[in-house]
Design a protein around this motif. Structure first.
Motif, mmCIF file in Angstrom:
data_model
loop_
_atom_site.group_PDB
_atom_site.id
_atom_site.type_symbol
_atom_site.label_atom_id
_atom_site.label_comp_id
_atom_site.label_asym_id
_atom_site.label_seq_id
_atom_site.Cartn_x
_atom_site.Cartn_y
_atom_site.Cartn_z
ATOM 1 N N UNK A 67 0.835 -1.180 0.000
ATOM 2 C CA UNK A 67 0.000 0.000 0.000
ATOM 3 C C UNK A 67 0.878 1.240 0.000
ATOM 4 N N UNK A 68 0.686 2.065 -1.015
ATOM 5 C CA UNK A 68 1.499 3.268 -1.127
ATOM 6 C C UNK A 68 0.698 4.410 -1.715
ATOM 7 N N UNK A 69 1.042 5.600 -1.263
ATOM 8 C CA UNK A 69 0.583 6.804 -1.932
ATOM 9 C C UNK A 69 1.731 7.235 -2.825
ATOM 10 N N UNK A 70 1.419 7.485 -4.077
ATOM 11 C CA UNK A 70 2.424 7.809 -5.086
ATOM 12 C C UNK A 70 2.222 9.231 -5.587
ATOM 13 N N UNK A 71 3.317 9.872 -5.969
ATOM 14 C CA UNK A 71 3.246 11.208 -6.545
ATOM 15 C C UNK A 71 4.196 11.266 -7.735
ATOM 16 N N UNK A 72 3.714 11.831 -8.848
ATOM 17 C CA UNK A 72 4.582 11.961 -10.018
ATOM 18 C C UNK A 72 5.250 13.328 -10.022
ATOM 19 N N UNK A 73 6.032 13.577 -11.052
ATOM 20 C CA UNK A 73 6.763 14.845 -11.151
ATOM 21 C C UNK A 73 5.841 15.955 -11.639
ATOM 22 N N UNK A 74 5.969 17.143 -11.078
ATOM 23 C CA UNK A 74 5.167 18.271 -11.568
ATOM 24 C C UNK A 74 5.546 18.591 -13.016
ATOM 25 N N UNK A 105 5.442 8.398 -2.212
ATOM 26 C CA UNK A 105 6.588 7.845 -2.936
ATOM 27 C C UNK A 105 6.676 8.491 -4.317
ATOM 28 N N UNK A 106 7.778 9.191 -4.620
ATOM 29 C CA UNK A 106 7.913 9.796 -5.945
ATOM 30 C C UNK A 106 8.174 8.720 -7.001
ATOM 31 N N UNK A 107 7.415 8.809 -8.078
ATOM 32 C CA UNK A 107 7.562 7.879 -9.197
ATOM 33 C C UNK A 107 7.475 8.670 -10.497
ATOM 34 N N UNK A 108 7.919 8.061 -11.568
ATOM 35 C CA UNK A 108 7.773 8.676 -12.878
ATOM 36 C C UNK A 108 6.317 8.671 -13.306
#
Length: 96
Positions: A1-8, A64-67
């Protein structure tokens, strides 16, 4: 279980925007957003739109930063992705 965020990288309203998603549940996503002061109006069916200025803060809070591609793939794999067709059906007024 993760919350993910991409690049602005999505320009609008004089800033860049990124996406915040969960790879397991919308409840997890809404709880994370609420705990970090992200208004519910930023939610768009399967993700939150987040301004660039909050990116580092959300990463520090545990996102978690992801592409961009990885974010979409993991969202699809979770079963939470809303397709373009579903999105249009939910936002277009019914035809008489």
């Amino acid at each position: 279980m993760s919350v993910l965020i991409d690049q602005p990288m999505w320009p609008a309203h004089g800033t860049l925007w990124c996406h915040l998603v969960s790879d397991s549940s919308l409840a997890e996503l809404h709880a994370f957003a609420a705990a970090n002061g992200i208004p519910r109006r930023g939610f768009d069916l399967d993700h939150y739109d987040v301004p660039e200025r909050l990116h580092a803060t959300l990463v520090a809070a545990g996102a978690h930063p992801v592409g961009n591609r990885d974010l979409v793939l993991r969202l699809r794999s979770s079963g939470l992705r809303v397709s373009a067709r579903e999105r249009a059906a939910r936002t277009d007024p019914p035809t008489p």
